[in-house]
Scaffold this motif. Structure first.
Motif, PDB file in Angstrom:
ATOM      1  N   ARG A  44      -5.620 -26.425 -20.941  1.00  0.00           N
ATOM      2  CA  ARG A  44      -5.108 -27.061 -19.738  1.00  0.00           C
ATOM      3  C   ARG A  44      -5.402 -28.551 -19.780  1.00  0.00           C
ATOM      4  O   ARG A  44      -6.498 -28.969 -20.119  1.00  0.00           O
ATOM      5  N   THR A  50      -4.633 -21.952 -19.936  1.00  0.00           N
ATOM      6  CA  THR A  50      -3.551 -21.456 -19.087  1.00  0.00           C
ATOM      7  C   THR A  50      -2.597 -20.631 -19.926  1.00  0.00           C
ATOM      8  O   THR A  50      -2.582 -20.727 -21.138  1.00  0.00           O
ATOM      9  N   GLY A 102       1.304 -20.101 -20.678  1.00  0.00           N
ATOM     10  CA  GLY A 102       2.548 -20.854 -20.528  1.00  0.00           C
ATOM     11  C   GLY A 102       3.731 -20.085 -21.054  1.00  0.00           C
ATOM     12  O   GLY A 102       3.710 -18.867 -21.155  1.00  0.00           O
ATOM     13  N   GLU A 119      -0.694 -18.636 -13.998  1.00  0.00           N
ATOM     14  CA  GLU A 119      -1.536 -19.784 -14.305  1.00  0.00           C
ATOM     15  C   GLU A 119      -2.976 -19.331 -14.104  1.00  0.00           C
ATOM     16  O   GLU A 119      -3.362 -18.958 -13.001  1.00  0.00           O
TER      17      GLU A 119
END
Length: 91
Positions: A82, A72, A74, A66
């Motif tokens: 985000r 971010t 993922g 993260e």
């Protein structure tokens, strides 16, 4: 630190790291640790297995990171915006 290994996460790498990027970093790491640029025939299997395992671990690491800030990393290492964190109500 091996200078040939580059940072593979955003924002340093503007796009998602490819499998080739991850494998190249793993190969450089194994070369550095083993001291061999290319393994002898009797070490080839263990050398390649180490590269594979490190590449897999690197992919899992990048997938789980993260990165604080506007973006971010993922699922699948994809960069996404985000969601804003909820703000407590003013009293």
């Amino acid at each position: 630190m091996c200078r040939s290994i580059k940072t593979l996460r955003p924002p340093v790498l503007p796009e998602e790291a490819t499998e080739d990027d991850i494998r190249a970093a793993a190969l450089q790491y194994v070369r550095k640790i083993s001291g061999f640029r290319a393994p002898a025939a009797h070490n080839r299997e263990v050398f390649e297995r180490a590269v594979d395992e490190i590449a897999e671990a690197t992919a899992r690491l990048l997938d789980g990171l993260e990165v604080r800030g506007a973006r971010t990393v993922g699922t699948g290492g994809r960069v996404r915006k985000r969601a804003p964190e909820p703000r407590p109500d003013a009293v």
